[in-house]
Design a protein around this motif. Structure first.
Motif, PDB file in Angstrom:
ATOM      1  N   VAL A 124     -56.578   0.029   8.364  1.00 24.54           N
ATOM      2  CA  VAL A 124     -56.250   0.578   7.054  1.00 24.54           C
ATOM      3  C   VAL A 124     -54.854   1.192   7.095  1.00 24.54           C
ATOM      4  O   VAL A 124     -54.319   1.476   8.158  1.00 24.54           O
ATOM      5  CB  VAL A 124     -57.275   1.635   6.567  1.00 24.54           C
ATOM      6  N   ALA A 125     -54.310   1.393   5.916  1.00 27.51           N
ATOM      7  CA  ALA A 125     -53.045   2.121   5.769  1.00 27.51           C
ATOM      8  C   ALA A 125     -53.270   3.172   4.700  1.00 27.51           C
ATOM      9  O   ALA A 125     -54.066   2.987   3.780  1.00 27.51           O
ATOM     10  CB  ALA A 125     -51.920   1.172   5.377  1.00 27.51           C
ATOM     11  N   ILE A 126     -52.561   4.275   4.832  1.00 21.87           N
ATOM     12  CA  ILE A 126     -52.671   5.336   3.828  1.00 21.87           C
ATOM     13  C   ILE A 126     -51.303   5.601   3.221  1.00 21.87           C
ATOM     14  O   ILE A 126     -50.299   5.239   3.767  1.00 21.87           O
ATOM     15  CB  ILE A 126     -53.264   6.649   4.413  1.00 21.87           C
ATOM     16  N   PRO A 157     -48.399   7.158  10.384  1.00 23.26           N
ATOM     17  CA  PRO A 157     -47.288   6.912   9.460  1.00 23.26           C
ATOM     18  C   PRO A 157     -47.801   6.319   8.139  1.00 23.26           C
ATOM     19  O   PRO A 157     -48.737   5.526   8.126  1.00 23.26           O
ATOM     20  CB  PRO A 157     -46.420   5.882  10.192  1.00 23.26           C
ATOM     21  N   THR A 158     -47.187   6.701   7.069  1.00 28.45           N
ATOM     22  CA  THR A 158     -47.547   6.201   5.749  1.00 28.45           C
ATOM     23  C   THR A 158     -47.207   4.723   5.636  1.00 28.45           C
ATOM     24  O   THR A 158     -46.181   4.269   6.135  1.00 28.45           O
ATOM     25  CB  THR A 158     -46.779   7.000   4.668  1.00 28.45           C
ATOM     26  N   ASP A 159     -48.078   3.990   4.965  1.00 23.36           N
ATOM     27  CA  ASP A 159     -47.901   2.559   4.680  1.00 23.36           C
ATOM     28  C   ASP A 159     -47.856   1.667   5.914  1.00 23.36           C
ATOM     29  O   ASP A 159     -47.375   0.545   5.845  1.00 23.36           O
ATOM     30  CB  ASP A 159     -46.653   2.311   3.816  1.00 23.36           C
ATOM     31  N   GLU A 160     -48.339   2.154   7.043  1.00 32.11           N
ATOM     32  CA  GLU A 160     -48.444   1.322   8.240  1.00 32.11           C
ATOM     33  C   GLU A 160     -49.919   1.199   8.602  1.00 32.11           C
ATOM     34  O   GLU A 160     -50.621   2.201   8.696  1.00 32.11           O
ATOM     35  CB  GLU A 160     -47.683   1.935   9.413  1.00 32.11           C
ATOM     36  N   TYR A 161     -50.381  -0.028   8.804  1.00 32.18           N
ATOM     37  CA  TYR A 161     -51.778  -0.238   9.154  1.00 32.18           C
ATOM     38  C   TYR A 161     -52.053   0.291  10.553  1.00 32.18           C
ATOM     39  O   TYR A 161     -51.220   0.169  11.446  1.00 32.18           O
ATOM     40  CB  TYR A 161     -52.135  -1.725   9.058  1.00 32.18           C
ATOM     41  N   CYS A 190     -54.640   3.629  -5.368  1.00 32.66           N
ATOM     42  CA  CYS A 190     -55.591   3.995  -4.320  1.00 32.66           C
ATOM     43  C   CYS A 190     -54.834   4.460  -3.078  1.00 32.66           C
ATOM     44  O   CYS A 190     -53.890   3.794  -2.638  1.00 32.66           O
ATOM     45  CB  CYS A 190     -56.490   2.801  -3.980  1.00 32.66           C
ATOM     46  N   PRO A 191     -55.217   5.592  -2.492  1.00 30.55           N
ATOM     47  CA  PRO A 191     -54.492   6.110  -1.331  1.00 30.55           C
ATOM     48  C   PRO A 191     -54.784   5.361  -0.031  1.00 30.55           C
ATOM     49  O   PRO A 191     -54.172   5.642   0.994  1.00 30.55           O
ATOM     50  CB  PRO A 191     -54.967   7.560  -1.239  1.00 30.55           C
ATOM     51  N   ILE A 192     -55.711   4.401  -0.086  1.00 26.68           N
ATOM     52  CA  ILE A 192     -56.098   3.670   1.118  1.00 26.68           C
ATOM     53  C   ILE A 192     -56.000   2.177   0.856  1.00 26.68           C
ATOM     54  O   ILE A 192     -56.491   1.674  -0.148  1.00 26.68           O
ATOM     55  CB  ILE A 192     -57.540   4.035   1.517  1.00 26.68           C
ATOM     56  N   LYS A 193     -55.357   1.464   1.794  1.00 29.00           N
ATOM     57  CA  LYS A 193     -55.263   0.010   1.708  1.00 29.00           C
ATOM     58  C   LYS A 193     -56.037  -0.579   2.878  1.00 29.00           C
ATOM     59  O   LYS A 193     -55.857  -0.150   4.024  1.00 29.00           O
ATOM     60  CB  LYS A 193     -53.811  -0.449   1.795  1.00 29.00           C
ATOM     61  N   ALA A 231     -65.545   7.285   1.095  1.00 34.96           N
ATOM     62  CA  ALA A 231     -65.739   8.249   0.005  1.00 34.96           C
ATOM     63  C   ALA A 231     -64.478   8.365  -0.852  1.00 34.96           C
ATOM     64  O   ALA A 231     -64.565   8.461  -2.081  1.00 34.96           O
ATOM     65  CB  ALA A 231     -66.126   9.616   0.568  1.00 34.96           C
ATOM     66  N   ILE A 232     -63.327   8.329  -0.223  1.00 32.94           N
ATOM     67  CA  ILE A 232     -62.067   8.405  -0.973  1.00 32.94           C
ATOM     68  C   ILE A 232     -61.901   7.165  -1.843  1.00 32.94           C
ATOM     69  O   ILE A 232     -61.522   7.264  -3.015  1.00 32.94           O
ATOM     70  CB  ILE A 232     -60.868   8.593  -0.021  1.00 32.94           C
ATOM     71  N   ILE A 233     -62.207   6.003  -1.300  1.00 33.82           N
ATOM     72  CA  ILE A 233     -62.111   4.769  -2.082  1.00 33.82           C
ATOM     73  C   ILE A 233     -63.101   4.797  -3.250  1.00 33.82           C
ATOM     74  O   ILE A 233     -62.748   4.437  -4.377  1.00 33.82           O
ATOM     75  CB  ILE A 233     -62.338   3.534  -1.185  1.00 33.82           C
ATOM     76  N   ALA A 234     -64.326   5.243  -3.009  1.00 32.77           N
ATOM     77  CA  ALA A 234     -65.321   5.336  -4.082  1.00 32.77           C
ATOM     78  C   ALA A 234     -64.874   6.331  -5.148  1.00 32.77           C
ATOM     79  O   ALA A 234     -65.045   6.087  -6.351  1.00 32.77           O
ATOM     80  CB  ALA A 234     -66.682   5.741  -3.512  1.00 32.77           C
ATOM     81  N   ASP A 235     -64.293   7.448  -4.720  1.00 33.59           N
ATOM     82  CA  ASP A 235     -63.803   8.442  -5.679  1.00 33.59           C
ATOM     83  C   ASP A 235     -62.663   7.857  -6.509  1.00 33.59           C
ATOM     84  O   ASP A 235     -62.611   8.046  -7.721  1.00 33.59           O
ATOM     85  CB  ASP A 235     -63.344   9.702  -4.945  1.00 33.59           C
ATOM     86  N   TYR A 236     -61.778   7.127  -5.862  1.00 30.55           N
ATOM     87  CA  TYR A 236     -60.694   6.468  -6.594  1.00 30.55           C
ATOM     88  C   TYR A 236     -61.262   5.490  -7.624  1.00 30.55           C
ATOM     89  O   TYR A 236     -60.796   5.456  -8.766  1.00 30.55           O
ATOM     90  CB  TYR A 236     -59.754   5.723  -5.637  1.00 30.55           C
ATOM     91  N   ASN A 237     -62.254   4.711  -7.234  1.00 28.15           N
ATOM     92  CA  ASN A 237     -62.848   3.742  -8.156  1.00 28.15           C
ATOM     93  C   ASN A 237     -63.479   4.412  -9.371  1.00 28.15           C
ATOM     94  O   ASN A 237     -63.481   3.844 -10.461  1.00 28.15           O
ATOM     95  CB  ASN A 237     -63.873   2.868  -7.441  1.00 28.15           C
TER      96      ASN A 237
END
Length: 106
Positions: free
Chosen positions: A104-106, A43-47, A92-95, A76-82
């Motif tokens: 994590v949450a997406i 689910p989105t926004d749920e850790y 950022c699509p990942i928390k 890799a997604i976090i690095a790409d976002y940065n």
């Protein structure tokens, strides 16, 4: 034609922390497949617990340590976002919860 031939390759920025030796190749070739399945699974926004979810993903079922592969994709997604926050509309699509990538949450 293999199903991965239809999925675009994921970027693996040089700034991505190296999770394991084969991470750049894995993420580049299979990262989007893992990401798409993850987005359809949690689910989105749920850790969620990365280790538990990684074991449930079909795209990672053949890997001995699926959580390591999932963490490589997420890193890799976090690095790409940065590097390119405007491509993500500055969100950022990942928390992460805490310092490690256990939850994590997406």
């Amino acid at each position: 034609m293999h199903k991965n031939a239809l999925i675009p390759k994921m970027r693996y920025p040089a700034s991505t922390p190296l999770a394991f030796t084969g991470a750049p190749t894995f993420v580049t070739n299979f990262g989007n497949e893992v990401w798409f399945e993850l987005c359809d699974t949690v689910p989105t926004d749920e850790y969620f617990n990365v280790t538990d979810v990684a074991k449930k993903l079909n795209s990672l079922k053949l890997h001995r340590q699926p959580e390591r592969h999932l963490r490589a994709v997420l890193a890799a997604i976090i690095a790409d976002y940065n590097e390119r926050p405007d491509d993500y509309e500055f969100k950022c699509p990942i928390k992460l919860r805490g310092q490690r990538m256990d939850y994590v949450a997406i």
